[in-house]
Design an enzyme around this catalytic site. Structure first.
Site, PDB file in Angstrom:
ATOM      1  N   ASP A  39     -15.175   4.590 -59.895  1.00 11.80           N
ATOM      2  CA  ASP A  39     -15.982   5.773 -59.552  1.00 11.80           C
ATOM      3  C   ASP A  39     -17.051   5.487 -58.508  1.00 11.80           C
ATOM      4  O   ASP A  39     -17.589   6.396 -57.896  1.00 11.80           O
ATOM      5  CB  ASP A  39     -16.739   6.240 -60.807  1.00 11.80           C
ATOM      6  CG  ASP A  39     -15.892   7.111 -61.699  1.00 11.80           C
ATOM      7  OD1 ASP A  39     -14.860   7.604 -61.221  1.00 11.80           O
ATOM      8  OD2 ASP A  39     -16.279   7.291 -62.861  1.00 11.80           O
TER       9      ASP A  39
HETATM   10  C1  BGC Z   1     -15.396   6.067 -66.148  1.00 11.81           C
HETATM   11  C2  BGC Z   1     -14.016   5.823 -65.602  1.00 11.81           C
HETATM   12  C3  BGC Z   1     -14.114   4.954 -64.377  1.00 11.81           C
HETATM   13  C4  BGC Z   1     -14.880   3.690 -64.664  1.00 11.81           C
HETATM   14  C5  BGC Z   1     -15.062   2.820 -63.458  1.00 11.81           C
HETATM   15  C6  BGC Z   1     -16.114   4.769 -66.355  1.00 11.81           C
HETATM   16  O1  BGC Z   1     -17.409   5.011 -66.738  1.00 11.81           O
HETATM   17  O2  BGC Z   1     -15.272   6.760 -67.366  1.00 11.81           O
HETATM   18  O3  BGC Z   1     -13.409   7.043 -65.291  1.00 11.81           O
HETATM   19  O4  BGC Z   1     -12.798   4.657 -63.988  1.00 11.81           O
HETATM   20  O5  BGC Z   1     -16.149   4.024 -65.172  1.00 11.81           O
HETATM   21  O6  BGC Z   1     -15.889   3.374 -62.502  1.00 11.81           O
END
Ligand code: BGC
Length: 811
Positions: free
Chosen positions: A483
């Site tokens: 993200d």
């Molecule tokens: C989110 C995921 C994401 C991951 C890495 C998590 O907090 O729920 O959707 O892939 O972080 O960024």
């Protein structure tokens, strides 16, 4: 240092010191009604949706942390204490908290008086019941006072914590006999109310917080409790609570059980009222009758245990490593169910108002629980698919109450669609239910626009095909799984969110992680198409997958490892040419799992580079070297201090991708070594450092560049649970579900001699014993099925009421 121990026989974690390094919590509830409960009785409850139907109040980031819950107070002739130690914090003579599967028992004792609170949400009920067992262990008769206390939330948790100008005037309650009803906003647009009840007559009550606690006091020293007398307050606005007051006398050695119930009721519009402004309590009273004795609560606990026995029976391991057994057989599976229920919405790190059910998250979570509740997995897949758009893209999350997608945490994450292929193929492999592919599934929840679920998968696949960049690699969109790799968001404004800002147009940022994901699940899609006899579609897909493999080989290989991405300008990320962030875990995991460049030795080199550059004592860090300054063109990733979260933290979710990568090249010792580094039962002895619960995975452990390497954060709601379960069971222990049966393909440490897995697969019980006489990591020499040798590695489907015995010899 430890703060408790595993009681594997009872499937409980027993906390013996209330001062855990962080609140160690449990989840109650499995269907619609849920509670979070900490080891000192903190936490809250909600119906279906932690944002829209919050029943009791909880203040996140409070001082002290975890203040507020379902509290009991005992005033024993001036000695005031709580069975869970908090909130009063009087030192106890005895304290234990037993977190079990779907229930928690907290017991405290002081001066010969014992109080044990068993909390459970019975299966299929919209209530939490608490059995309070009081015992006088002395030879004198004891007279004391007991107070209960919960604080109501005014339903919408976001509003409840912000809109005080309104909320301080709206609170309303009704009191009848031993029940306190919370009916704020029931008069107008709500048809639901909550109640807190006890199964015996009370000597008083309180419903106004300030009257009970006192404006200058706290939950730890409420005035009414100090005084030993309820004030019978009736809340009008301000902060409504529910507190029962009971005077209790126990003869020497005597005990008494009380049953409290926190319930939630919905009334049909025309049955809302009993008389003007008096709520119709019929349904509430019926609910109370279901648990009006301690024996009924005990029966609910037993039913819960049976329920879990059944769920867990689908996969049970018998291995000489007891830590491995307890993770695989109990806690990892339990956590997977919790992530199924909550996605990333409500934990002690997720406030329940920020995030709903994630598209990518829930699809991945599914691989951890599909063997337990396949019917619910089916429903979940279809709910998720219904939030997809006609071009294959999708909302990044949906709200559990409405099941409708929303863009509150952004959209346009180009990895999202591919995860639907993962969840669907895993579901079919587990169940054999191909009919899911023929279900008509809407787009953006619009029933008038529906296509078969298979078409949704095709659109998911094509979404990548239709969004390729200049190197013919997938365009990243807002971000991929990571993200925080926001390559189209150049933000200099602290008031804008990295998650929702996409302020650059015409960029060419591409993701090698999505490339690996596409090849991995593209191959799955092809396999499915072939299975369905869709030869043309399989051939079409094969062409795209082959092109992607070529693109990665040409533009995604850095010499010793896979690149991570190309940025907005088309410059490399995750290359030896970069000053920081030379190597990233995600593309090593996904391109290795996809087997891209296997023949050329890429997978092995990639795994060696991970070992050399990313591995640490506490797990594998996400990238290295960590970013030490802000890179506007990379986004949020470079905002975290080095060693935390996506900037070189140990992101436990992606460590299993490397474990699977290692199994691709037969290195079972390395795979299991990585597994042990992040698996909580192995970390119990260093609980002080690890900080979070030793029975569940956490999302992140601080990496080697952090101030305190090894410190865990964000426990419970993480894809880590599903990925670790999937990896240990399917890739290390090697029991893989497949369309035609169970594929046996272990990849284990060489010194493992043997283990047995009891697997219920499509209704049949298989007892699979794996022997490793030649001390290998990989390779199946022989499979004997009920006394007969079979060809190949797939145990065929057998319909039988009897156990099927499978003897596997590795070599
Ligand atoms: C989110 C995921 C994401 C991951 C890495 C998590 O907090 O729920 O959707 O892939 O972080 O960024």
């Amino acid at each position: 240092m430890k703060f408790g121990f595993f009681d594997d026989t009872n499937r409980e974690y027993v906390i013996t010191n209330p001062k855990t390094p962080y609140p160690w919590i449990n989840y109650l509830g499995n269907h619609d009604f849920f509670s979070l409960i900490s080891n000192t009785g903190g936490g809250y409850s909600f119906y279906k949706d932690a944002k829209f139907r919050r029943l009791t109040r909880f203040r996140y980031n409070n001082v002290p942390v975890d203040d507020g819950g379902k509290y009991f107070y005992i005033n024993d002739n001036g000695t005031i204490w709580s069975p869970g130690w908090k909130p009063v914090k009087t030192p106890l003579d005895e304290y234990t908290c037993r977190h079990g599967l779907g229930y928690t028992k907290i017991k405290g004792a002081k001066n010969g008086l014992e109080a044990e609170v068993t909390s459970i949400i019975p299966l299929h009920e919209w209530c939490e019941v608490q059995k309070v067992s009081l015992k006088n262990t002395t030879s004198q008769s004891r007279k004391f006072k007991l107070f209960s206390m919960v604080e109501w939330a005014l339903w919408n948790a976001q509003d409840d914590m912000t809109n005080f100008q309104r909320n301080f005037s709206t609170g309303e309650v009704e009191i009848q006999d031993s029940t306190i009803y919370h009916k704020t906003e029931y008069k107008e647009r709500r048809n639901h109310f909550a109640f807190y009840h006890v199964n015996v007559p009370v000597q008083g009550f309180d419903t106004d917080r300030e009257t009970f606690v006192g404006l200058y006091n706290s939950f730890g020293d409420p005035e009414a409790v100090l005084e030993g007398k309820a004030r019978n307050s009736v809340a009008h606005g301000w902060s409504p609570i529910a507190s029962h007051f009971l005077e209790i006398e126990l003869a020497p050695g005597a005990s008494k059980d009380l049953v409290f119930m926190l319930g939630y009721v919905e009334n049909p519009q025309d049955e809302k009222w009993e008389s003007k402004n008096v709520i119709n309590k019929t349904r509430a009273i019926q609910m109370m009758a279901k648990y009006d004795t301690a024996a009924k609560v005990d029966a609910a606990v037993i039913e819960m245990k049976h329920y879990w026995n059944n769920l867990l029976a689908a996969f049970q391991l018998d291995h000489e490593d007891e830590k491995l057994n307890r993770m695989v057989n109990i806690w990892n599976q339990y956590q997977c169910m919790v992530t199924f229920n909550f996605s990333r919405s409500a934990s002690y790190f997720e406030s329940g108002i920020g995030r709903g059910m994630g598209f990518r998250d829930s699809n991945q979570d599914l691989i951890g629980f599909v063997h337990q509740v396949p019917e619910r997995a089916r429903e979940r897949i279809l709910d998720i698919a219904a939030t997809q758009f006609e071009d294959g893209s999708c909302y990044h999350q949906y709200q559990p109450l409405t099941k409708r997608g929303n863009a509150e945490i952004g959209g346009n994450f180009n990895d999202d669609p591919m995860w639907l292929i993962l969840s669907t193929t895993q579901y079919i492999k587990e169940t054999g239910d191909f009919s899911i592919l023929d279900e008509m599934v809407p787009f953006d929840n619009d029933e008038s626009k529906a296509k078969t679920h298979f078409e949704h998968l095709k659109l998911s696949f094509d979404h990548v095909v239709n969004h390729l960049g200049p190197h013919k690699l997938p365009l990243i969109g807002r971000a991929d799984w990571n993200d925080c790799l926001n390559l189209n968001c150049f933000s200099n404004n602290p008031n804008e969110s990295f998650q929702t800002t996409e302020n650059q147009e015409g960029g060419v940022a591409e993701s090698l992680m999505i490339a690996g994901l596409f090849v991995t699940y593209g191959k799955e899609y092809i396999k499915l198409c072939k299975y369905l006899g869709k030869k043309d579609e399989a051939a079409r897909a094969e062409k795209h997958v082959a092109e992607m493999i070529e693109a990665v080989k040409q533009h995604g290989w850095d010499g010793e490892w896979y690149l991570r991405a190309y940025d907005f300008y088309g410059k490399k990320i995750g290359s030896h040419e970069n000053e920081e962030g030379k190597i990233f875990i995600e593309s090593q995991g996904w391109c290795s799992m996809a087997g891209i460049g296997m023949e050329e030795g890429y997978v092995e080199k990639s795994m060696n580079s991970v070992k050399e550059r990313l591995d640490t004592k506490y797990g594998i860090v996400l990238n290295n070297p960590a970013f030490t300054r802000y890179y506007i063109e990379y986004g949020e990733i470079s905002t975290y201090p080095p060693g935390y979260k996506e900037n070189a933290g140990i992101f436990c979710h992606n460590n299993p991708w490397i474990m699977i990568g290692e199994t691709m090249i037969g290195r079972g010792d390395a795979a299991f070594d990585y597994y042990k580094k992040i698996t909580p039962a192995y970390l119990e002895d260093r609980s002080e450092l690890h900080k979070v619960e030793p029975y569940v995975y956490c999302q992140m452990i601080a990496g080697k560049d952090a101030f305190k390497p090894g410190e865990g954060k964000n426990s419970w709601l993480s894809g880590t649970a599903a990925w670790n379960f999937y990896t240990i069971t399917q890739y290390i222990l090697g029991i893989q579900s497949d369309y035609d049966g169970i594929l046996i393909d272990p990849c284990i440490p060489k010194d493992w001699k043997s283990y047995t897995v009891n697997r219920i697969f499509r209704g049949t019980k298989y007892v699979i014993t794996i022997q490793n006489p030649s001390s290998v990591s990989k390779g199946v020499k022989e499979i004997i099925l009920d006394g007969k040798k079979i060809e190949g590695k797939v145990i065929p489907l057998i319909k039988s009421d009897k156990k099927v015995n499978v003897q596997v010899t590795m070599g």
